[in-house]
Design an enzyme around this catalytic site. Structure first.
Site, PDB file in Angstrom:
ATOM      1  N   SER A   1       3.914   2.294   8.538  1.00 44.76           N
ATOM      2  CA  SER A   1       3.702   1.293   7.506  1.00 44.76           C
ATOM      3  C   SER A   1       5.008   1.039   6.778  1.00 44.76           C
ATOM      4  O   SER A   1       5.706   1.972   6.394  1.00 44.76           O
ATOM      5  CB  SER A   1       2.667   1.778   6.507  1.00 44.76           C
ATOM      6  OG  SER A   1       1.398   1.439   6.968  1.00 44.76           O
TER       7      SER A   1
ATOM      8  N   ASP B   1       1.144  -7.699   2.440  1.00 46.00           N
ATOM      9  CA  ASP B   1       1.284  -6.267   2.133  1.00 46.00           C
ATOM     10  C   ASP B   1       2.765  -5.867   1.985  1.00 46.00           C
ATOM     11  O   ASP B   1       3.321  -5.208   2.864  1.00 46.00           O
ATOM     12  CB  ASP B   1       0.595  -5.459   3.243  1.00 46.00           C
ATOM     13  CG  ASP B   1       0.314  -4.034   2.820  1.00 46.00           C
ATOM     14  OD1 ASP B   1       0.864  -3.577   1.807  1.00 46.00           O
ATOM     15  OD2 ASP B   1      -0.461  -3.348   3.522  1.00 46.00           O
TER      16      ASP B   1
ATOM     17  N   HIS C   1       0.822  -1.221   0.000  1.00 39.58           N
ATOM     18  CA  HIS C   1       0.000   0.000   0.000  1.00 39.58           C
ATOM     19  C   HIS C   1       0.851   1.263   0.000  1.00 39.58           C
ATOM     20  O   HIS C   1       0.364   2.335  -0.338  1.00 39.58           O
ATOM     21  CB  HIS C   1      -1.071  -0.024   1.105  1.00 39.58           C
ATOM     22  CG  HIS C   1      -0.615   0.351   2.481  1.00 39.58           C
ATOM     23  ND1 HIS C   1      -0.328  -0.572   3.458  1.00 39.58           N
ATOM     24  CD2 HIS C   1      -0.433   1.558   3.062  1.00 39.58           C
ATOM     25  CE1 HIS C   1       0.012   0.053   4.575  1.00 39.58           C
ATOM     26  NE2 HIS C   1      -0.037   1.350   4.358  1.00 39.58           N
TER      27      HIS C   1
HETATM   28  N1  ARG Z   1      -4.958   0.822   7.618  1.00 39.93           N
HETATM   29  C1  ARG Z   1      -3.674   0.883   6.996  1.00 39.93           C
HETATM   30  C2  ARG Z   1      -3.109   2.303   7.045  1.00 39.93           C
HETATM   31  O1  ARG Z   1      -3.634   3.112   7.750  1.00 39.93           O
HETATM   32  C3  ARG Z   1      -3.690   0.343   5.617  1.00 39.93           C
HETATM   33  C4  ARG Z   1      -4.362   1.204   4.595  1.00 39.93           C
HETATM   34  C5  ARG Z   1      -4.308   0.673   3.206  1.00 39.93           C
HETATM   35  N2  ARG Z   1      -5.163  -0.465   3.005  1.00 39.93           N
HETATM   36  C6  ARG Z   1      -6.510  -0.398   2.740  1.00 39.93           C
HETATM   37  N3  ARG Z   1      -7.188  -1.500   2.618  1.00 39.93           N
HETATM   38  N4  ARG Z   1      -7.150   0.753   2.557  1.00 39.93           N
HETATM   39  O2  ARG Z   1      -2.478   2.866   6.222  1.00 39.93           O
HETATM   40  N1  GLU Z   2      -1.391   1.570   7.635  1.00 40.95           N
HETATM   41  C1  GLU Z   2      -0.797   2.619   8.408  1.00 40.95           C
HETATM   42  C2  GLU Z   2       0.298   3.349   7.623  1.00 40.95           C
HETATM   43  O1  GLU Z   2       0.184   3.507   6.427  1.00 40.95           O
HETATM   44  C3  GLU Z   2      -0.328   2.070   9.687  1.00 40.95           C
HETATM   45  C4  GLU Z   2      -1.519   1.864  10.519  1.00 40.95           C
HETATM   46  C5  GLU Z   2      -1.499   2.687  11.774  1.00 40.95           C
HETATM   47  O2  GLU Z   2      -0.906   2.189  12.735  1.00 40.95           O
HETATM   48  O3  GLU Z   2      -2.036   3.819  11.772  1.00 40.95           O
HETATM   49  O4  GLU Z   2       1.232   3.881   8.163  1.00 40.95           O
END
Ligand code: ARG
Ligand code: GLU
Length: 700
Positions: free
Chosen positions: A636, A224, A86
């Site tokens: 991330s 991921d 991502h």
């Molecule tokens: N929750 C994660 C973050 O905050 C992953 C986001 C990307 N993935 C998704 N399914 N939208 O970045």
């Molecule tokens: N998916 C999040 C990022 O892109 C990390 C998730 C979080 O801990 O906020 O950094």
């Protein structure tokens, strides 16, 4: 509650606020002092301070890559680094076309010639951190007016940065950041590489498996990850893309552990967390849970309803809005977890007890005694502006038409021509009915919720007939349809510019922006500056009051170490989450009818044949795991490291029950989610046939 009960409750609450649990905190690596190091070693870490951070010799910090919004880690001596799928999504997407759809099918460079250059994508390494509080000398400016203070600090920062980067190798840059709300200042010096190439990315059905259905959730089965390579000039210095560049040789790359993780193993994360607010006063938290989050969540619920409705009806629209839907859903889900967690933890009560203690402590200290009433006063004055700004950002700016029109509104003729060439990019992923329905809902909410003084005339005039009004706007604005926009470009420049100014979408854009500038932005900014000053003193006071507590600075996109254990948790009564997920779970979710769960055929075959190679454990392959490490957005792609500093996973998410940890940390609930490095290796080796990449890595 009896008086005694109340006293006991308050005492317990205080205890839990002031006690810094080992797992809470994101520490500056150069300041991992004896206490912190001892705690880490007591919990199992085998490394010394200089293994983590050193300016004398290569240390782990030299393997950590700053990607602006994400983190990466070096895994070979020939420039390879890992991050999340991502995080690399935009790069993968920009190389994808209908013929070469790398998002759908994945991308594996089988030799260096096949790697794809990513212009504009940069990778930075931290060279050193240095405390420069003495040179900024904030105390010396204590009595000065805010303006003067700010300009002196800015000038001093600029001088320090200039010295840090002059006469240095290529690609050096630096920044000076105020930590602990400006009580301490640190210089961060980086070297930035600009020739970065895409090497490997799994198909989205692996790299984004579970999509937004599983986002922020456990059990998780997402691979991921993706891989890039940094190139340098012949002297290993940064250079823009050139076929003559050679793979960058990092000062340090990570050893990869293939031995996996076990429950309660010590683990830590090294990376670039973006933003936390752990020292907020109760008034700020109250605004977040009682107003800001509920309104922002409700607005996004409406947007998602509209998108999901149209996306469900038409597969082409589903693809068009996949990325937009994902980004709207991401924060929407996070805020819900955050609010729920804040309520569950009684964070407002806890903060109020701490504040009551502070008021008592500060009673005879002129510097601190009025702080909390002043916070109260400032936050009360801030609230109407913050609320209007929330609607400006989440409602008005949610309408694509207005934002797109706004990009043309203030441009010279040349730049308009440049934008004209890119209309295809915009309209490729634009579906007017979605935008029109969202516009109607968003402006209706704005008109109902935001006080009239913050509403532009154009909205007030149409308040009783928003649907009809917007139908006309979308039927006539040139920005709603590519054919219309193209006729504008073929007109004489003067005529075009008159039509541009008269376009209803441009008029709406301008009206909202003017209101924002004239009635909202200035007050918002000046009250926020005032509040920031209060926090500088409050933070200092807290540190004087709680002398036995070790404070960590809020995350601000600088390099941090955080640590905890490999462990699951109990998200609700009667529910236990184990720490590891496996390929069995991928197959349990498999459903070709559901886009997020459509397992690639080749992975199904490997599973059916149990063809797991050396990656098999107990008849399956590990996929993801949970740990109790304090992380946030920006982490991330960060490496999850074991006691010896070997790579065991790549961080990519938190559980939604944990997301209040940006504001209050709960050791029982806060879990980050990582993809198990063995799944990455399995996919490279058995799925992609890109096992040759493993030859570059140091596997242990
Ligand atoms: N929750 C994660 C973050 O905050 C992953 C986001 C990307 N993935 C998704 N399914 N939208 O970045
Ligand atoms: N998916 C999040 C990022 O892109 C990390 C998730 C979080 O801990 O906020 O950094």
């Amino acid at each position: 509650m009896s008086l005694f009960g109340r006293i006991v409750w308050v005492a317990l609450a205080l205890l839990s606020v002031s006690q810094s649990y080992a797992e809470e905190g994101m520490w500056l690596p150069n300041l991992i002092g004896e206490t912190r190091l001892q705690d880490m070693r007591k919990k199992g870490m085998k490394l010394k301070a200089e293994d983590l951070y050193s300016t004398e010799k290569a240390s782990l910090k030299d393997a950590i890559v700053h990607l602006g919004g994400c983190t990466g880690e070096m895994i070979s001596d020939k420039g390879l680094f890992l991050t999340n799928h991502h995080c690399g999504y935009g790069q993968i997407q920009s190389h994808s076309s209908v013929e070469n759809d790398y998002l759908t099918h994945g991308f594996w460079a089988m030799n260096p010639k096949e790697e794809l250059p990513c212009p504009g994508y940069k990778a930075s390494f931290l060279i050193r951190i240095e405390e420069v509080t003495d040179r900024i000398a904030p105390e010396s400016l204590a009595g000065k007016p805010q303006k003067e203070r700010d300009s002196v600090i800015t000038a001093r920062k600029r001088e320090i940065i200039r010295e840090a980067v002059e006469d240095q190798p290529k690609g050096y840059r630096a920044s000076v950041e105020g930590l602990y709300y400006g009580n301490q200042y640190f210089l961060f010096v980086y070297q930035t590489y600009t020739d970065v190439r895409l090497v490997a990315a799994p198909p989205s059905a692996i790299g984004k498996f579970g999509g937004d259905t599983d986002n922020w959730m456990w059990p998780r089965h997402t691979g991921d990850f993706c891989i890039f390579r940094i190139y340098a000039d012949k002297d290993n210095n940064p250079a823009d893309y050139s076929p003559d560049n050679v793979p960058y040789i990092p000062k340090r790359s990570l050893v990869i552990s293939t031995r996996g993780v076990r429950a309660d193993d010590f683990a830590f994360i090294y990376g670039y967390p973006g933003r936390t607010n752990e020292y907020l006063v109760s008034d700020a938290i109250r605004y977040i849970v009682e107003k800001s989050n509920p309104h922002k969540i409700a607005l996004r619920t409406q947007r998602l309803e509209v998108m999901n409705g149209y996306q469900g009806k038409d597969p082409a629209v589903r693809i068009q809005y996949a990325a937009k839907n994902a980004s709207v859903a991401n924060a929407w889900k996070k805020w819900q977890g955050e609010s729920k967690g804040i309520v569950r933890m009684k964070a407002i009560d806890r903060k109020q007890s701490l504040e009551a203690q502070f008021v008592r402590w500060a009673a005879d200290k002129p510097q601190y005694e009025r702080l909390l009433p002043r916070f109260r006063d400032s936050y009360a004055r801030l609230e109407p502006y913050a609320f209007a700004a929330d609607y400006y950002n989440e409602a008005f700016r949610a309408v694509e038409l207005f934002q797109y029109a706004g990009r043309f509104a203030r441009l010279s003729q040349d730049s308009v021509q440049k934008l004209a060439k890119r209309t295809e990019v915009h309209f490729k992923n634009y579906y007017m009915p979605i935008d029109r329905d969202i516009a109607e809902r968003m402006l209706t909410a704005y008109a109902e919720q935001v006080p009239e003084t913050f509403q532009p005339d154009i909205l007030r005039r149409n308040a009783g007939r928003i649907g009809e009004w917007l139908k006309e706007v979308f039927a006539t604005s040139v920005f709603a349809a590519p054919e219309r926009l193209n006729t504008l470009f073929s007109e004489e420049p003067e005529n075009a510019s008159i039509r541009l100014q008269k376009d209803p979408a441009v008029q709406i854009f301008t009206a909202f922006n003017d209101i924002y500038r004239e009635r909202i932005a200035d007050s918002l900014k000046s009250i926020n500056v005032e509040i920031a000053r209060l926090y500088t003193d409050y933070m200092k006071g807290l540190m004087e009051m709680q002398t036995d507590k070790i404070f960590y600075p809020d995350a601000n996109s600088t390099l941090r170490v955080a640590y905890g254990r490999i462990e699951g948790f109990e998200p609700a009564d009667g529910v236990v989450y184990r720490f590891q997920s496996t390929l069995d779970g991928v197959m349990e979710k498999d459903n070709p009818e559901i886009y997020d769960y459509d397992v690639p055929e080749k992975l199904r075959e490997l599973y059916d044949r149990k063809d797991f190679g050396r990656w098999e454990i107990n008849g399956t392959v590990p996929v993801a795991f949970l740990a109790s490490i304090h992380t946030t957005g920006g982490n991330s792609g960060s490496p999850v490291l074991n006691a010896r500093g070997e790579l065991v996973g790549i961080n990519f998410d938190r559980c939604w029950e944990s997301t209040m940890s940006d504001i209050v940390y709960d050791r029982d609930m806060c879990r980050n989610i990582a993809v198990d490095i063995r799944y990455v290796l399995f996919i490279l080796d058995k799925y992609a046939g890109a096992g040759y990449l493993l030859d570059e890595m140091k596997l242990n």
